[in-house]
Design an enzyme around this catalytic site. Sequence first.
Site, PDB file in Angstrom:
ATOM      1  N   CYS A 102      33.748  30.820  33.395  1.00 56.73           N
ATOM      2  CA  CYS A 102      34.280  31.693  32.354  1.00 56.73           C
ATOM      3  C   CYS A 102      33.805  33.136  32.540  1.00 56.73           C
ATOM      4  O   CYS A 102      34.181  33.796  33.480  1.00 56.73           O
ATOM      5  CB  CYS A 102      33.932  31.124  30.985  1.00 56.73           C
ATOM      6  SG  CYS A 102      35.016  31.669  29.658  1.00 56.73           S
ATOM      7  N   HIS A 103      32.957  33.636  31.636  1.00 57.33           N
ATOM      8  CA  HIS A 103      32.444  35.002  31.718  1.00 57.33           C
ATOM      9  C   HIS A 103      31.188  35.110  32.586  1.00 57.33           C
ATOM     10  O   HIS A 103      30.694  36.212  32.822  1.00 57.33           O
ATOM     11  CB  HIS A 103      32.142  35.537  30.317  1.00 57.33           C
ATOM     12  CG  HIS A 103      33.366  35.885  29.529  1.00 57.33           C
ATOM     13  ND1 HIS A 103      34.187  34.923  28.980  1.00 57.33           N
ATOM     14  CD2 HIS A 103      33.907  37.076  29.211  1.00 57.33           C
ATOM     15  CE1 HIS A 103      35.180  35.513  28.346  1.00 57.33           C
ATOM     16  NE2 HIS A 103      35.040  36.822  28.466  1.00 57.33           N
TER      17      HIS A 103
END
Length: 171
Positions: A102-103
């Site tokens: 994800c991030h």
Amino acid sequence: MAKIIAIATDDFEDSELTSPKEALEAAGHVVDIVENEAGKTITGKHGATFETVKGIDNAKLSDYDALLIPGGFSPDKLRVDERYVKLTKEFLEANKPVFTICHGPQLFIQTGISDQLTLTAYQSVQADLKYAGANVKDEEVVIDDKHQLISSRTPKDLPAFNAAIVEALNK
């Protein structure tokens, strides 16, 4: 059995730390959660809590076999702290396995070596990584064999991500 360091701070994406940690531990590996200090409770965006095993100043590359970087708001907070950026870069340059979702790949931008990486990330982070020179793919799991980097995009990719990271450590 491998020993994995997971770097995270408050506002991590709960499932992106909980699920890989459970998968790795079920496979017989040890996961140490590391933040600024040992014995601190960190809390995810949705309320999951973990106690840190050690502080970042006591975490060394030589103590671990792999690095896990979950997403959420945590990576953005960590990437402004040179200690986390330095450790992340050390893992990539040492060709020790790095697992991120994800991030999480936001940390790579600060390392200065994004242009050497092939990976994926959350949709909005993909653009940042491209601007930093990374080879970005929009796939469930991307494996960069050169850097032993395994990345995924979102929590929906967790089953494939978990399978890939466990398999990488069992090689």
